[in-house]
Design an enzyme around this catalytic site. Structure first.
Site, PDB file in Angstrom:
ATOM      1  N   HIS A 257       6.397  -2.538  -3.817  1.00  0.00           N
ATOM      2  CA  HIS A 257       5.269  -3.375  -3.413  1.00  0.00           C
ATOM      3  C   HIS A 257       5.691  -4.520  -2.495  1.00  0.00           C
ATOM      4  CE1 HIS A 257       1.052  -3.897  -3.762  1.00  0.00           C
ATOM      5  NE2 HIS A 257       0.936  -3.401  -4.981  1.00  0.00           N
TER       6      HIS A 257
ATOM      7  N   ASP B 155       1.356  -3.175   0.973  1.00  0.00           N
ATOM      8  CA  ASP B 155       0.298  -3.308  -0.024  1.00  0.00           C
ATOM      9  C   ASP B 155      -0.299  -1.940  -0.330  1.00  0.00           C
ATOM     10  OD1 ASP B 155       0.601  -6.084  -0.121  1.00  0.00           O
ATOM     11  OD2 ASP B 155      -0.684  -6.340   1.651  1.00  0.00           O
TER      12      ASP B 155
END
Length: 527
Positions: free
Chosen positions: A498, A502
């Protein structure tokens, strides 16, 4: 008398095998003490955390000592063996075979062969000089001087050995003994010159198993005495016959282990019913985290510790992809022989696998979403995106999980990717993958569908940023063109770091992959 003989004993150390590896495990010795070795001859097979490697010796001569038994883990720079290299004195007397071998080795000196990180231009520091007499054996520096042995070989069996070499020819005999905890030094071989055969090891295993079974079931203690016979490679038996017989013996040993476990469970049940604390026998074991298993453990722990991973998944109708694959392979089978020969030479003559098609789709998706082809450097606090796509694929082998790498996948055709996948898979199964073929990946494809499961949330292959997972393809009810039909459905998952992107980027990547699976013609836009 034979001439005097000046001998130098050169020490060969475990070289640096590359890729930052600091240790290796001895899998199989290829030479014995007393053997005459040539320059660059492989002398030992070792297993690193990344590959199996045959290590060549840079010196020619007679092996005088080996350091470490099979299964021993040695650090880089530790002595592997010593080789006696010498030059006979200036005399006209005829040479004996051992002296002639040493003289030849001295003329060759060293090879200059470099594996990784070591050369042979200069001799190691450890040296000693000996002067064997005429009665010397082909191992002139293997041990201190001893009284000459009689040339008459009687039927006497040799006593159990101390620290000397163990007389075993077959590596399978060593493996069987190691797996069953049999100490070879405590056995007296029944073969020629005290050679330890498979029958000797099986007799020791049988005696231990019989004693343990009788103790568990309450029968009279004591082990039966097995009659050893000269078998295996020592008797000149064909290799195929030896392998078949030893495979059957391993199955028999496995059945005996199962019987022992069942007997232990029955005894434990009786003890529990009697209100006693059960004795656990033959069930508990310990497995060291070494070699490739240790490397996998370290990488997984580091990945889970450092990478904030997330996973998204989607079901896709793979019916059209299966049809496209069938069409590709059908066209290949229908080609004329001349064209087929040309295609085979170019790597196009092999049937295209589903893994190759998923790899081609993943490469196309990375071209559209390049942030997933990257790594994170927290010390520099930056995300580094790679220009090339080095596609790793997870493969389960007898040595455990490995991830071979298809390099420059973005520059390959589907046929080229397919051929490389086949080559790397075969090398992985035979344990011939090199460290260079197991490192440098930028993205991983994980086909866990071969294990019969639908989905997974895998751990990212550190230091990469993402992994595409493919589940099994199974017939399921599916709405196709407004009607309910039975279609071949696959579950796709993407586990990603992450920190590099995104959810929008990850979802777009996975959606594109699913679109290509459902409509392979989508790939034509980027081909």
């Amino acid at each position: 008398m034979a001439p005097a003989f000046d001998v130098n004993s050169l020490e060969f150390k475990l070289p640096d095998l590359g890729e930052g590896l600091t240790e290796a495990e001895i899998v199989r010795w290829l030479v014995q003490v007393g053997d005459v070795v040539a320059v660059d001859q492989p002398v030992v097979e070792v297993e690193t955390a990344k590959a199996m490697v045959e290590v060549p010796c840079p010196y020619g001569g007679v092996v005088t000592a080996r350091f470490g038994e099979e299964g021993t883990e040695l650090p880089v720079g530790s002595p592997l063996l010593t080789v006696a290299v010498g030059t006979p004195a200036d005399t006209r007397a005829p040479e004996e075979p051992a002296e002639r071998a040493l003289r030849t080795a001295a003329e060759e000196e060293s090879s200059g062969n470099v594996l990784v990180g070591y050369g042979t231009g200069a001799a190691p520091a450890r040296r000693r000089r000996v002067r064997p007499t005429r009665a010397a054996s082909p191992m002139p520096a293997a041990a201190p001087a001893a009284p000459a042995a009689s040339t008459d070989r009687g039927p006497e069996r040799p006593p159990a050995r101390g620290d000397g070499p163990v007389p075993v020819i077959s590596p399978l005999v060593r493996k069987l003994a190691r797996e069953h905890g049999v100490e070879l030094r405590e056995l007296v071989g029944s073969g020629p010159d005290g050679l330890i055969t498979r029958a000797d090891v099986e007799a020791a295993i049988g005696a231990a198993a019989t004693a343990a079974t009788r103790a568990v079931t309450g029968q009279a203690t004591g082990a039966g005495r097995a009659v050893a016979s000269v078998v295996g490679l020592a008797s000149g038996e064909a290799w195929e016959d030896t392998m078949a017989r030893e495979a059957a013996a391993l199955k028999t040993a496995a059945r005996e282990d199962e019987e022992l476990v069942r007997a232990g469970r029955a005894e434990a049940r009786r003890q529990v019913e009697a209100g006693q604390e059960p004795t656990r026998a033959g069930i508990e074991s310990r497995h060291p985290l070494t070699g490739i298993r240790g490397l996998v453990a370290d990488k997984m722990a580091r990945s889970r510790r450092e990478i904030p991973e997330a996973t998204c998944w989607v079901d896709a109708d793979a019916t059209e992809l299966l049809a496209a694959r069938a069409a590709m392979n059908g066209a290949m089978n229908g080609a004329v022989s001349a064209q087929a020969n040309a295609a085979t030479a170019a790597g196009d003559g092999q049937k295209v696998s589903l893994l190759a098609l998923f790899a081609r789709i993943a490469v196309a998706a990375l071209g559209r979403f390049p942030m997933l082809n990257s790594t994170v450097d927290m010390e520099a606090r930056e995300v580094r995106r790679f220009a090339d796509i080095h596609l790793g694929f997870a493969a389960q082998t007898d040595r455990g999980l490995v991830v071979p790498v298809v390099r420059h996948a973005q520059s390959r055709t589907t046929a080229s990717i397919n051929a490389e996948l086949i080559r790397l898979t075969e090398a992985g199964r035979s344990g011939k993958l090199t460290p260079g073929e197991l490192t440098g990946g930028t993205f991983t494809l994980n086909n866990y569908g071969v294990f019969g499961v639908d989905g997974s949330t895998p751990i990212i292959n550190h230091p990469e940023a993402a992994m595409l997972g493919v589940g099994r393809i199974v017939p399921k009810p599916w709405v196709h063109q407004g009607e309910l039909a039975v279609r071949h459905v696959v579950q796709l998952s993407l586990t990603f770091d992450h920190r590099v992107c995104d959810g929008g980027t990850a979802g777009g990547f996975l959606r594109y992959v699913a679109d290509c699976v459902e409509q392979p013609a989508v790939l034509l836009r980027s081909v």
